[in-house]
Scaffold this motif. Structure first.
Motif, PDB file in Angstrom:
ATOM      1  N   VAL A  63      -1.739  14.225   6.383  1.00  0.00           N
ATOM      2  CA  VAL A  63      -1.976  15.673   6.438  1.00  0.00           C
ATOM      3  C   VAL A  63      -1.598  16.321   5.108  1.00  0.00           C
ATOM      4  O   VAL A  63      -2.344  17.142   4.556  1.00  0.00           O
ATOM      5  CB  VAL A  63      -1.174  16.305   7.597  1.00  0.00           C
ATOM      6  N   GLY A  64      -0.439  15.930   4.571  1.00  0.00           N
ATOM      7  CA  GLY A  64       0.008  16.524   3.315  1.00  0.00           C
ATOM      8  C   GLY A  64      -0.904  16.202   2.150  1.00  0.00           C
ATOM      9  O   GLY A  64      -1.268  17.100   1.368  1.00  0.00           O
ATOM     10  N   LEU A  65      -1.304  14.937   2.015  1.00  0.00           N
ATOM     11  CA  LEU A  65      -2.176  14.537   0.912  1.00  0.00           C
ATOM     12  C   LEU A  65      -3.558  15.176   1.034  1.00  0.00           C
ATOM     13  O   LEU A  65      -4.177  15.532   0.027  1.00  0.00           O
ATOM     14  CB  LEU A  65      -2.309  13.013   0.887  1.00  0.00           C
ATOM     15  N   SER A  66      -4.039  15.318   2.261  1.00  0.00           N
ATOM     16  CA  SER A  66      -5.363  15.926   2.471  1.00  0.00           C
ATOM     17  C   SER A  66      -5.347  17.416   2.191  1.00  0.00           C
ATOM     18  O   SER A  66      -6.319  17.974   1.658  1.00  0.00           O
ATOM     19  CB  SER A  66      -5.827  15.682   3.912  1.00  0.00           C
ATOM     20  N   ALA A  67      -4.224  18.072   2.531  1.00  0.00           N
ATOM     21  CA  ALA A  67      -4.147  19.526   2.376  1.00  0.00           C
ATOM     22  C   ALA A  67      -3.826  19.951   0.952  1.00  0.00           C
ATOM     23  O   ALA A  67      -4.186  21.065   0.539  1.00  0.00           O
ATOM     24  CB  ALA A  67      -3.091  20.083   3.327  1.00  0.00           C
ATOM     25  N   SER A 121       7.134  15.000   1.727  1.00  0.00           N
ATOM     26  CA  SER A 121       8.410  14.278   1.612  1.00  0.00           C
ATOM     27  C   SER A 121       8.649  13.339   2.782  1.00  0.00           C
ATOM     28  O   SER A 121       9.511  12.460   2.697  1.00  0.00           O
ATOM     29  CB  SER A 121       9.563  15.279   1.484  1.00  0.00           C
ATOM     30  N   PHE A 122       7.900  13.493   3.873  1.00  0.00           N
ATOM     31  CA  PHE A 122       8.048  12.572   4.999  1.00  0.00           C
ATOM     32  C   PHE A 122       7.682  11.148   4.605  1.00  0.00           C
ATOM     33  O   PHE A 122       8.104  10.189   5.252  1.00  0.00           O
ATOM     34  CB  PHE A 122       7.189  13.048   6.183  1.00  0.00           C
ATOM     35  N   MET A 123       6.878  10.995   3.548  1.00  0.00           N
ATOM     36  CA  MET A 123       6.539   9.649   3.083  1.00  0.00           C
ATOM     37  C   MET A 123       7.760   8.889   2.594  1.00  0.00           C
ATOM     38  O   MET A 123       7.761   7.651   2.538  1.00  0.00           O
ATOM     39  CB  MET A 123       5.493   9.725   1.969  1.00  0.00           C
ATOM     40  N   LEU A 163       5.181   9.045  10.588  1.00  0.00           N
ATOM     41  CA  LEU A 163       5.432   9.326   9.176  1.00  0.00           C
ATOM     42  C   LEU A 163       4.140   9.252   8.365  1.00  0.00           C
ATOM     43  O   LEU A 163       3.879  10.113   7.510  1.00  0.00           O
ATOM     44  CB  LEU A 163       6.458   8.329   8.618  1.00  0.00           C
ATOM     45  N   PHE A 164       3.325   8.237   8.637  1.00  0.00           N
ATOM     46  CA  PHE A 164       2.056   8.097   7.921  1.00  0.00           C
ATOM     47  C   PHE A 164       1.112   9.257   8.249  1.00  0.00           C
ATOM     48  O   PHE A 164       0.405   9.774   7.365  1.00  0.00           O
ATOM     49  CB  PHE A 164       1.386   6.776   8.280  1.00  0.00           C
ATOM     50  N   SER A 165       1.074   9.685   9.507  1.00  0.00           N
ATOM     51  CA  SER A 165       0.184  10.778   9.895  1.00  0.00           C
ATOM     52  C   SER A 165       0.557  12.072   9.179  1.00  0.00           C
ATOM     53  O   SER A 165      -0.323  12.809   8.705  1.00  0.00           O
ATOM     54  CB  SER A 165       0.234  10.987  11.415  1.00  0.00           C
ATOM     55  N   LEU A 191       0.827  -1.209   0.000  1.00  0.00           N
ATOM     56  CA  LEU A 191       0.000   0.000   0.000  1.00  0.00           C
ATOM     57  C   LEU A 191       0.862   1.260   0.000  1.00  0.00           C
ATOM     58  O   LEU A 191       0.580   2.218  -0.729  1.00  0.00           O
ATOM     59  CB  LEU A 191      -0.933  -0.008   1.209  1.00  0.00           C
ATOM     60  N   ALA A 192       1.926   1.256   0.803  1.00  0.00           N
ATOM     61  CA  ALA A 192       2.807   2.429   0.867  1.00  0.00           C
ATOM     62  C   ALA A 192       3.491   2.675  -0.470  1.00  0.00           C
ATOM     63  O   ALA A 192       3.587   3.821  -0.937  1.00  0.00           O
ATOM     64  CB  ALA A 192       3.848   2.243   1.968  1.00  0.00           C
ATOM     65  N   PHE A 193       3.948   1.594  -1.108  1.00  0.00           N
ATOM     66  CA  PHE A 193       4.618   1.743  -2.395  1.00  0.00           C
ATOM     67  C   PHE A 193       3.634   2.195  -3.469  1.00  0.00           C
ATOM     68  O   PHE A 193       3.962   3.019  -4.321  1.00  0.00           O
ATOM     69  CB  PHE A 193       5.269   0.423  -2.803  1.00  0.00           C
ATOM     70  N   GLY A 194       2.416   1.656  -3.422  1.00  0.00           N
ATOM     71  CA  GLY A 194       1.409   2.059  -4.396  1.00  0.00           C
ATOM     72  C   GLY A 194       1.053   3.524  -4.269  1.00  0.00           C
ATOM     73  O   GLY A 194       0.899   4.235  -5.278  1.00  0.00           O
TER      74      GLY A 194
END
Length: 264
Positions: A164-168, A186-188, A158-160, A97-100
């Motif tokens: 936040v970044g993807l939502s914003a 970039s934290f991902m 890191l996921f949290s 899931l993370a890689f996708g």
């Protein structure tokens, strides 16, 4: 690095991010000054030098090889038994899931910045370069945090931040806010510096390489399909919603991480 494998992997990954940030710029400059063939060809001497350094630096352990290390039906059965263990399956699912998510995001971020945010290709490319450049610091830090605090205290952070970044992202406008969101996203890049050492530690030493290779083949193959899905969503006019969907999947991944057993 038995006590600092997360840090070691993080530093190694960061070296790759230096290449991601610098080599395209060098290739572009060479291409602009000469021809596109030289933009590719300048890497050939680099590969030759690196190959020679690897040949010199890496110890040879061929003398220790025996028939027990050869690929066989019995070994494949053992590998398949290992990768079916619940902890390995759950970790592999989190990796997939993370890689996708990462594949979908990196595949369309510059295009999104140009088409939806109105940035020029040059500025969009610069933000994309910033994303990878931030990994130079984030990946070693994530690996070191894993070594000290473990996966269940490091990866959810890191996921949290990624959620936040993807939502914003769809809601911010202007270069300054987009720079800030890019830094947050970039934290991902730190995810793999945590997941890979954790997964490796779950596998027996004698078949570790084979198991990791098979698992990587599976999650990279599955993850490679996410840009197609994301692109189909974007083509139907739901570019913003596509990033929100990635945030939802990342939130699901966060819940899955909390179900992983601690290193102890």
């Amino acid at each position: 690095y038995p006590d600092n494998d997360g840090t070691a992997i993080g530093v190694t990954l960061a070296a790759g991010q230096i290449g991601n940030a610098l080599l395209p710029a060098v290739a572009g400059a060479i291409t602009a000054a000469t021809a596109w063939q030289f933009g590719f060809g300048f890497t050939i001497p680099i590969f030759i030098v690196v190959t020679a350094l690897l040949w010199i630096a890496l110890p040879s352990d061929l003398s220790a090889a025996d028939d027990s290390s050869a690929l066989s039906t019995a070994m494949l059965d053992e590998v398949l038994a290992e990768i079916r263990r619940p902890t390995v399956v759950l970790t592999s699912l989190v990796l997939t899931l993370a890689f996708g998510i990462w594949q979908a995001f990196t595949g369309f971020y510059p295009t999104y910045l140009i088409e939806q945010k109105g940035l020029s290709p040059t500025v969009a490319s610069s933000l994309f370069g910033l994303y990878f450049a931030m990994g130079i610091g984030i990946q070693p830090a994530a690996g070191a945090a894993y070594d000290r605090f473990g996966i269940r205290r490091t990866l959810p952070v890191l996921f949290s931040v990624g959620i936040v970044g993807l939502s914003a992202l769809p809601m911010v406008e202007g270069l300054g806010p987009l720079i800030g969101v890019t830094v947050v996203l970039s934290f991902m890049l730190g995810n793999i510096a945590v997941l890979l050492p954790y997964l490796t530690a779950q596998l027996p030493d004698e078949i570790q390489g084979t198991c990791i290779g098979l698992i990587r083949t599976i999650y990279m193959t599955v993850g490679a399909g996410t840009p197609f899905v994301f692109g189909s969503i974007a083509d139907r006019g739901f570019f913003d919603e596509g990033f929100w969907l990635l945030a939802v999947v990342l939130a699901i991944n966060l819940v899955l991480v909390l179900r992983l057993p601690s290193e102890e």
